[in-house]
Motif scaffolding. Structure first.
Motif, PDB file in Angstrom:
ATOM      1  N   GLY A 117      32.125  58.326  42.636  1.00  0.00           N
ATOM      2  CA  GLY A 117      33.260  58.156  41.740  1.00  0.00           C
ATOM      3  C   GLY A 117      33.705  59.439  41.084  1.00  0.00           C
ATOM      4  N   VAL A 118      34.639  59.289  40.151  1.00  0.00           N
ATOM      5  CA  VAL A 118      35.314  60.441  39.567  1.00  0.00           C
ATOM      6  C   VAL A 118      34.469  61.198  38.549  1.00  0.00           C
ATOM      7  CG1 VAL A 118      36.366  59.266  37.589  1.00  0.00           C
ATOM      8  CG2 VAL A 118      37.589  61.161  38.688  1.00  0.00           C
ATOM      9  N   GLY A 119      33.462  60.528  37.986  1.00  0.00           N
ATOM     10  CA  GLY A 119      32.701  61.138  36.893  1.00  0.00           C
ATOM     11  C   GLY A 119      32.163  62.520  37.212  1.00  0.00           C
ATOM     12  N   ALA A 120      31.633  62.693  38.436  1.00  0.00           N
ATOM     13  CA  ALA A 120      31.049  63.980  38.825  1.00  0.00           C
ATOM     14  C   ALA A 120      32.104  65.060  39.027  1.00  0.00           C
ATOM     15  CB  ALA A 120      30.236  63.810  40.101  1.00  0.00           C
ATOM     16  N   LEU A 121      33.389  64.690  39.065  1.00  0.00           N
ATOM     17  CA  LEU A 121      34.467  65.637  39.334  1.00  0.00           C
ATOM     18  C   LEU A 121      35.164  66.127  38.063  1.00  0.00           C
ATOM     19  CD1 LEU A 121      36.117  63.695  42.313  1.00  0.00           C
ATOM     20  CD2 LEU A 121      34.282  65.405  42.408  1.00  0.00           C
ATOM     21  N   ILE A 122      34.750  65.614  36.909  1.00  0.00           N
ATOM     22  CA  ILE A 122      35.423  65.943  35.646  1.00  0.00           C
ATOM     23  C   ILE A 122      34.601  66.961  34.855  1.00  0.00           C
ATOM     24  CG2 ILE A 122      36.260  65.004  33.454  1.00  0.00           C
ATOM     25  CD1 ILE A 122      36.757  62.363  34.861  1.00  0.00           C
ATOM     26  N   PRO A 123      35.201  68.090  34.467  1.00  0.00           N
ATOM     27  CA  PRO A 123      34.469  69.087  33.672  1.00  0.00           C
ATOM     28  C   PRO A 123      33.982  68.488  32.356  1.00  0.00           C
ATOM     29  CG  PRO A 123      36.553  69.990  34.472  1.00  0.00           C
ATOM     30  CD  PRO A 123      36.585  68.523  34.759  1.00  0.00           C
ATOM     31  N   VAL A 126      39.127  57.035  31.707  1.00  0.00           N
ATOM     32  CA  VAL A 126      39.594  57.121  33.096  1.00  0.00           C
ATOM     33  C   VAL A 126      39.300  55.817  33.831  1.00  0.00           C
ATOM     34  CG1 VAL A 126      39.492  58.422  35.251  1.00  0.00           C
ATOM     35  CG2 VAL A 126      39.096  59.594  33.069  1.00  0.00           C
ATOM     36  N   ASP A 127      40.345  55.202  34.389  1.00  0.00           N
ATOM     37  CA  ASP A 127      40.168  54.026  35.249  1.00  0.00           C
ATOM     38  C   ASP A 127      39.932  54.505  36.675  1.00  0.00           C
ATOM     39  OD1 ASP A 127      41.008  51.922  37.190  1.00  0.00           O
ATOM     40  OD2 ASP A 127      41.282  50.757  35.364  1.00  0.00           O
ATOM     41  N   ASP A 128      38.737  54.205  37.193  1.00  0.00           N
ATOM     42  CA  ASP A 128      38.331  54.678  38.523  1.00  0.00           C
ATOM     43  C   ASP A 128      38.201  53.521  39.506  1.00  0.00           C
ATOM     44  OD1 ASP A 128      37.639  56.710  40.320  1.00  0.00           O
ATOM     45  OD2 ASP A 128      35.493  56.474  39.941  1.00  0.00           O
ATOM     46  N   SER A 129      39.018  52.463  39.299  1.00  0.00           N
ATOM     47  CA  SER A 129      38.889  51.267  40.124  1.00  0.00           C
ATOM     48  C   SER A 129      39.089  51.540  41.610  1.00  0.00           C
ATOM     49  CB  SER A 129      39.885  50.200  39.657  1.00  0.00           C
ATOM     50  OG  SER A 129      39.569  49.754  38.359  1.00  0.00           O
ATOM     51  N   HIS A 130      39.996  52.451  41.951  1.00  0.00           N
ATOM     52  CA  HIS A 130      40.279  52.754  43.362  1.00  0.00           C
ATOM     53  C   HIS A 130      39.516  53.984  43.853  1.00  0.00           C
ATOM     54  CE1 HIS A 130      43.480  49.811  44.172  1.00  0.00           C
ATOM     55  NE2 HIS A 130      43.774  49.960  42.895  1.00  0.00           N
ATOM     56  N   GLY A 131      38.648  54.525  42.999  1.00  0.00           N
ATOM     57  CA  GLY A 131      37.864  55.680  43.399  1.00  0.00           C
ATOM     58  C   GLY A 131      36.381  55.404  43.499  1.00  0.00           C
ATOM     59  N   LEU A 176      48.302  54.156  44.760  1.00  0.00           N
ATOM     60  CA  LEU A 176      49.488  53.555  45.373  1.00  0.00           C
ATOM     61  C   LEU A 176      50.154  54.508  46.352  1.00  0.00           C
ATOM     62  CD1 LEU A 176      51.213  51.701  42.394  1.00  0.00           C
ATOM     63  CD2 LEU A 176      49.865  50.720  44.256  1.00  0.00           C
ATOM     64  N   CYS A 177      50.238  55.780  45.958  1.00  0.00           N
ATOM     65  CA  CYS A 177      50.926  56.766  46.796  1.00  0.00           C
ATOM     66  C   CYS A 177      49.979  57.809  47.355  1.00  0.00           C
ATOM     67  CB  CYS A 177      52.043  57.437  45.998  1.00  0.00           C
ATOM     68  SG  CYS A 177      53.327  56.289  45.457  1.00  0.00           S
ATOM     69  N   SER A 178      48.673  57.592  47.201  1.00  0.00           N
ATOM     70  CA  SER A 178      47.644  58.491  47.719  1.00  0.00           C
ATOM     71  C   SER A 178      47.871  59.940  47.282  1.00  0.00           C
ATOM     72  CB  SER A 178      47.566  58.406  49.254  1.00  0.00           C
ATOM     73  OG  SER A 178      46.327  58.907  49.720  1.00  0.00           O
ATOM     74  N   VAL A 179      47.843  60.134  45.970  1.00  0.00           N
ATOM     75  CA  VAL A 179      47.999  61.463  45.373  1.00  0.00           C
ATOM     76  C   VAL A 179      46.737  61.779  44.578  1.00  0.00           C
ATOM     77  CG1 VAL A 179      49.332  62.897  43.797  1.00  0.00           C
ATOM     78  CG2 VAL A 179      50.508  61.226  45.247  1.00  0.00           C
ATOM     79  N   ASP A 180      46.137  62.917  44.842  1.00  0.00           N
ATOM     80  CA  ASP A 180      44.914  63.339  44.174  1.00  0.00           C
ATOM     81  C   ASP A 180      45.233  63.878  42.785  1.00  0.00           C
ATOM     82  OD1 ASP A 180      42.228  63.797  43.904  1.00  0.00           O
ATOM     83  OD2 ASP A 180      42.263  65.737  44.901  1.00  0.00           O
ATOM     84  N   TYR A 181      44.319  63.663  41.848  1.00  0.00           N
ATOM     85  CA  TYR A 181      44.459  64.211  40.498  1.00  0.00           C
ATOM     86  C   TYR A 181      43.351  65.238  40.259  1.00  0.00           C
ATOM     87  CZ  TYR A 181      47.629  60.357  39.112  1.00  0.00           C
ATOM     88  OH  TYR A 181      48.681  59.473  38.995  1.00  0.00           O
ATOM     89  N   SER A 182      43.745  66.449  39.918  1.00  0.00           N
ATOM     90  CA  SER A 182      42.783  67.456  39.495  1.00  0.00           C
ATOM     91  C   SER A 182      42.502  67.271  38.010  1.00  0.00           C
ATOM     92  CB  SER A 182      43.335  68.859  39.745  1.00  0.00           C
ATOM     93  OG  SER A 182      42.544  69.830  39.078  1.00  0.00           O
ATOM     94  N   PHE A 183      41.262  67.522  37.606  1.00  0.00           N
ATOM     95  CA  PHE A 183      40.895  67.417  36.194  1.00  0.00           C
ATOM     96  C   PHE A 183      40.574  68.786  35.596  1.00  0.00           C
ATOM     97  CE2 PHE A 183      40.627  63.066  37.465  1.00  0.00           C
ATOM     98  CZ  PHE A 183      40.889  62.331  36.314  1.00  0.00           C
ATOM     99  N   ASP A 184      41.055  69.863  36.211  1.00  0.00           N
ATOM    100  CA  ASP A 184      40.833  71.211  35.675  1.00  0.00           C
ATOM    101  C   ASP A 184      41.443  71.369  34.286  1.00  0.00           C
ATOM    102  OD1 ASP A 184      39.577  71.807  38.018  1.00  0.00           O
ATOM    103  OD2 ASP A 184      41.247  72.939  38.890  1.00  0.00           O
ATOM    104  N   TRP A 185      42.491  70.591  33.994  1.00  0.00           N
ATOM    105  CA  TRP A 185      43.167  70.681  32.704  1.00  0.00           C
ATOM    106  C   TRP A 185      42.267  70.329  31.526  1.00  0.00           C
ATOM    107  CZ3 TRP A 185      42.947  65.918  30.465  1.00  0.00           C
ATOM    108  CH2 TRP A 185      42.792  64.823  31.313  1.00  0.00           C
ATOM    109  N   VAL A 186      41.158  69.640  31.788  1.00  0.00           N
ATOM    110  CA  VAL A 186      40.230  69.297  30.703  1.00  0.00           C
ATOM    111  C   VAL A 186      39.733  70.566  30.017  1.00  0.00           C
ATOM    112  CG1 VAL A 186      37.990  68.239  30.169  1.00  0.00           C
ATOM    113  CG2 VAL A 186      39.557  67.113  31.761  1.00  0.00           C
ATOM    114  N   ASN A 187      39.570  71.627  30.788  1.00  0.00           N
ATOM    115  CA  ASN A 187      39.097  72.889  30.215  1.00  0.00           C
ATOM    116  C   ASN A 187      40.136  73.554  29.314  1.00  0.00           C
ATOM    117  OD1 ASN A 187      36.481  73.004  31.411  1.00  0.00           O
ATOM    118  ND2 ASN A 187      37.429  73.539  33.369  1.00  0.00           N
ATOM    119  N   ARG A 188      41.387  73.105  29.368  1.00  0.00           N
ATOM    120  CA  ARG A 188      42.442  73.708  28.554  1.00  0.00           C
ATOM    121  C   ARG A 188      42.739  72.905  27.282  1.00  0.00           C
ATOM    122  NH1 ARG A 188      44.931  73.709  33.654  1.00  0.00           N
ATOM    123  NH2 ARG A 188      46.601  72.319  32.932  1.00  0.00           N
ATOM    124  N   LEU A 189      42.023  71.810  27.069  1.00  0.00           N
ATOM    125  CA  LEU A 189      42.252  71.027  25.860  1.00  0.00           C
ATOM    126  C   LEU A 189      41.784  71.794  24.632  1.00  0.00           C
ATOM    127  CD1 LEU A 189      41.090  67.493  27.087  1.00  0.00           C
ATOM    128  CD2 LEU A 189      43.440  68.289  26.765  1.00  0.00           C
TER     129      LEU A 189
END
Length: 354
Positions: free
Chosen positions: A197-203, A182-187, A159-172
């Motif tokens: 899509g987003v799958g390749a971008l997630i650790p 993850v809903d990747d309908s717009h990606g 909606l507002c064209s803001v990117d989401y980093s998924f680096d935080w997955v490594n801190r779980l």
């Protein structure tokens, strides 16, 4: 206030209003596949073979090979282990949510998470920024009331064209089983390597199961939805009553998808060229908020809608998600646009160059 218009034809790079042509910079047909003559020809070929609909459960005693074939192709396209199709993106999300809910999973929601991945209609979403929310996630997961936790979020803020980093997955936390939904309908079809899509971008983490859902009705130009996950997870979802009782995606579209890989590649490349052309035209303008190489350009200047409309350019601008909300105003670039369309838009926004 935004005006609402009704037309009787499919929008492309232009639409007709009151007998005049307007450039169309709106919608979610990012790759322009719904309007692509070659894709339409493949769809007609599919309908000649499969008709307009397969009126049966996917778990019935008579099944069509095209579903398994197309799901393997979708998984390869997304660089995922496996795929399962349903008749909409909303249904894909809810099939996953209902399966997780039945097992007693607890849900943690990201800001602006799409209703497709909500556990119930009264879901309350975080109001903090995405960065602040991810900073809190390790503690939220560790403090969860259930041992199995679902983190449900969008792949980006379209909606507002803001990117989401998924680096935080490594801190779980290491010692807790987490399902990342993850809903990747717009990606899907637009972001990631070659639009995968987003799958390749997630650790990847040993204790984090990744499930990605997406609508196919946006970049991919098909009325349906898809779930990407490991084969065991998809087998379990397929065996639920929720999946077994739903209608499948029309097989003619999957027939067309399987034969349109070159069309998708060309459309993705053209979309990237069009985005780059507009990015170069607007430069470092503070008028727009924008993810690099993404087709959505968001603006707080809602009056831009009326100004461009007066210049016969229609952009996206209406109250969302409810009529009581502030208008969401954005320009959407697609693979359908010609270079002169981008230049005409730039001329209206910034004046002629050269």
């Amino acid at each position: 206030m935004t005006s609402y218009y009704t037309i009787d034809h499919l929008p492309g790079r232009t639409i007709q209003l009151d007998g005049q042509d307007y450039l169309f910079f709106s919608g979610t047909s990012y790759l322009g596949m719904a309007q692509h003559p070659a894709f339409q020809a493949l769809l007609a070929e599919g309908m000649a073979r499969y008709g307009t609909m397969f009126g049966s459960s996917r778990n019935g005693n008579l099944q069509l090979n095209i579903y398994g074939e197309a799901e393997a192709q979708l998984a390869a396209f997304a660089r995922a282990e496996a795929a399962l199709t349903l008749s909409s993106g909303m249904l894909a999300g809810q099939a996953v949510v209902n399966w997780l809910k039945a097992q007693g999973f607890g849900f943690i929601y990201g800001p602006k998470a799409h209703p497709a991945i909500w556990q119930d209609p009264s879901t309350s979403l975080p109001t903090v920024s995405f960065t602040d929310w991810t900073d809190q996630l390790p503690e939220l997961v560790a403090a969860a009331a259930t041992p199995n936790v679902v983190i449900a979020l969008n792949s980006l803020d379209a909606l507002c064209s803001v990117d989401y980093s998924f680096d935080w997955v490594n801190r779980l936390p290491d010692g807790q089983e987490v399902t990342l939904l993850v809903d990747d309908s717009h990606g899907f079809g637009v972001i990631g390597p070659e639009g995968s899509g987003v799958g390749a971008l997630i650790p990847r983490r040993a204790n984090v199961r990744l499930i990605v859902t997406a609508s196919l009705a946006k970049a991919m130009g098909m009325p349906g939805g898809v779930i990407f996950a490991d084969p065991e997870t998809l087998r379990a979802i397929r065996h639920t009553a929720f999946f077994g009782a739903c209608s499948p995606i029309p097989p003619a579209y999957l027939h067309a998808f399987g034969r349109a890989q070159a069309l998708y590649r060309t459309a993705f490349e053209r979309l990237q060229t069009n985005i780059a052309r507009f990015e170069n035209r607007i430069g470092l303008s503070d008028r727009f908020q924008h993810i690099p190489a993404y087709p959505v350009f968001y603006t707080e200047q809602d009056q831009l809608y009326s100004y461009l409309l007066a210049n016969r350019i229609l952009i996206y601008s209406f109250a969302y998600p409810t009529p009581a909300d502030k208008p969401n105003t954005r320009i959407v670039i697609s693979a359908l646009h010609q270079p002169e369309d981008i230049e005409q838009l730039g001329d209206c926004l910034y004046g002629k160059t050269g």
